[in-house]
Design a protein around this motif. Sequence first.
Motif, PDB file in Angstrom:
ATOM      1  N   GLY A  87      78.997  18.639  61.919  1.00 12.97           N
ATOM      2  CA  GLY A  87      80.225  19.421  62.024  1.00 12.97           C
ATOM      3  C   GLY A  87      81.312  18.870  61.126  1.00 12.97           C
ATOM      4  O   GLY A  87      82.057  19.629  60.490  1.00 12.97           O
ATOM      5  N   LYS A  88      81.395  17.558  61.039  1.00  3.78           N
ATOM      6  CA  LYS A  88      82.381  16.928  60.154  1.00  3.78           C
ATOM      7  C   LYS A  88      82.062  17.224  58.692  1.00  3.78           C
ATOM      8  O   LYS A  88      82.959  17.417  57.863  1.00  3.78           O
ATOM      9  N   TYR A  89      80.776  17.260  58.369  1.00  3.20           N
ATOM     10  CA  TYR A  89      80.349  17.594  57.008  1.00  3.20           C
ATOM     11  C   TYR A  89      80.795  19.020  56.656  1.00  3.20           C
ATOM     12  O   TYR A  89      81.359  19.271  55.587  1.00  3.20           O
ATOM     13  N   VAL A  90      80.544  19.956  57.583  1.00  8.62           N
ATOM     14  CA  VAL A  90      80.951  21.348  57.367  1.00  8.62           C
ATOM     15  C   VAL A  90      82.471  21.439  57.250  1.00  8.62           C
ATOM     16  O   VAL A  90      82.995  22.146  56.392  1.00  8.62           O
ATOM     17  N   LEU A  91      83.181  20.713  58.090  1.00 10.43           N
ATOM     18  CA  LEU A  91      84.641  20.679  58.037  1.00 10.43           C
ATOM     19  C   LEU A  91      85.126  20.230  56.664  1.00 10.43           C
ATOM     20  O   LEU A  91      86.011  20.859  56.081  1.00 10.43           O
ATOM     21  N   GLU A 103      91.647  25.181  75.644  1.00  9.04           N
ATOM     22  CA  GLU A 103      92.571  24.724  74.591  1.00  9.04           C
ATOM     23  C   GLU A 103      92.209  25.340  73.250  1.00  9.04           C
ATOM     24  O   GLU A 103      93.095  25.773  72.491  1.00  9.04           O
ATOM     25  N   ILE A 104      90.920  25.390  72.964  1.00 13.05           N
ATOM     26  CA  ILE A 104      90.466  25.990  71.701  1.00 13.05           C
ATOM     27  C   ILE A 104      90.821  27.466  71.674  1.00 13.05           C
ATOM     28  O   ILE A 104      91.384  27.972  70.695  1.00 13.05           O
ATOM     29  N   GLY A 105      90.511  28.175  72.758  1.00 15.51           N
ATOM     30  CA  GLY A 105      90.788  29.606  72.845  1.00 15.51           C
ATOM     31  C   GLY A 105      92.270  29.911  72.686  1.00 15.51           C
ATOM     32  O   GLY A 105      92.652  30.839  71.971  1.00 15.51           O
ATOM     33  N   ASP A 106      93.108  29.132  73.380  1.00 13.45           N
ATOM     34  CA  ASP A 106      94.557  29.337  73.268  1.00 13.45           C
ATOM     35  C   ASP A 106      95.033  29.101  71.834  1.00 13.45           C
ATOM     36  O   ASP A 106      95.877  29.839  71.325  1.00 13.45           O
ATOM     37  N   ILE A 154      85.843  24.891  64.196  1.00  9.78           N
ATOM     38  CA  ILE A 154      85.550  23.671  63.434  1.00  9.78           C
ATOM     39  C   ILE A 154      86.857  23.049  62.933  1.00  9.78           C
ATOM     40  O   ILE A 154      87.079  21.840  63.055  1.00  9.78           O
ATOM     41  N   LEU A 155      87.746  23.858  62.391  1.00  9.65           N
ATOM     42  CA  LEU A 155      89.027  23.357  61.892  1.00  9.65           C
ATOM     43  C   LEU A 155      89.878  22.779  63.025  1.00  9.65           C
ATOM     44  O   LEU A 155      90.503  21.737  62.862  1.00  9.65           O
ATOM     45  N   PHE A 156      89.885  23.441  64.179  1.00 13.25           N
ATOM     46  CA  PHE A 156      90.690  22.969  65.306  1.00 13.25           C
ATOM     47  C   PHE A 156      90.198  21.622  65.827  1.00 13.25           C
ATOM     48  O   PHE A 156      90.999  20.777  66.231  1.00 13.25           O
ATOM     49  N   LEU A 157      88.890  21.418  65.821  1.00 11.30           N
ATOM     50  CA  LEU A 157      88.318  20.174  66.353  1.00 11.30           C
ATOM     51  C   LEU A 157      88.351  19.024  65.346  1.00 11.30           C
ATOM     52  O   LEU A 157      87.809  17.959  65.620  1.00 11.30           O
ATOM     53  N   GLU A 158      89.001  19.228  64.229  1.00  9.89           N
ATOM     54  CA  GLU A 158      89.007  18.219  63.164  1.00  9.89           C
ATOM     55  C   GLU A 158      89.320  16.815  63.659  1.00  9.89           C
ATOM     56  O   GLU A 158      88.600  15.872  63.348  1.00  9.89           O
ATOM     57  N   GLU A 181      84.911  33.964  61.270  1.00 11.32           N
ATOM     58  CA  GLU A 181      86.248  33.365  61.249  1.00 11.32           C
ATOM     59  C   GLU A 181      86.486  32.531  62.520  1.00 11.32           C
ATOM     60  O   GLU A 181      87.113  31.476  62.458  1.00 11.32           O
ATOM     61  N   HIS A 182      85.959  32.987  63.652  1.00 13.99           N
ATOM     62  CA  HIS A 182      86.125  32.238  64.898  1.00 13.99           C
ATOM     63  C   HIS A 182      85.412  30.886  64.835  1.00 13.99           C
ATOM     64  O   HIS A 182      85.976  29.861  65.240  1.00 13.99           O
ATOM     65  N   ARG A 183      84.171  30.880  64.340  1.00 16.96           N
ATOM     66  CA  ARG A 183      83.440  29.609  64.233  1.00 16.96           C
ATOM     67  C   ARG A 183      84.178  28.659  63.288  1.00 16.96           C
ATOM     68  O   ARG A 183      84.321  27.470  63.564  1.00 16.96           O
ATOM     69  N   LYS A 184      84.645  29.204  62.182  1.00 15.30           N
ATOM     70  CA  LYS A 184      85.383  28.393  61.208  1.00 15.30           C
ATOM     71  C   LYS A 184      86.649  27.816  61.846  1.00 15.30           C
ATOM     72  O   LYS A 184      86.947  26.625  61.692  1.00 15.30           O
TER      73      LYS A 184
END
Length: 91
Positions: A80-84, A36-39, A24-28, A18-21
């Motif tokens: 990463g964009k493909y996975v997103l 920033e990602i952690g927060d 990826i979603l946050f960096l869209e 879930e964290h990896r997912k």
Amino acid sequence: MCSDEKSLEKIAYVLASEHRKNIILFLEDRLATPKEIGDAINVRTNHISNLLSQLRQYDLVYNTTPSIRKGRLYSLTDSGKYVLEYIKSKK
């Protein structure tokens, strides 16, 4: 969407955590630091750094500022964009 073995492996790897997912979603649509990602996803920064290293090994994210030690910015690679896009299509 292409379904070659390497792409499927990357999708499975991200979906297994879930964290990896969430990373990826946050960096869209943005560049972000580990803090920033952690927060944003409520995970400690040291754990985010480990997750980002793992995602880099799978060529899903990259460090856009490699010469900077603190405050590095991360973004999605084409993989990463493909996975997103796969993740978003399953919502």
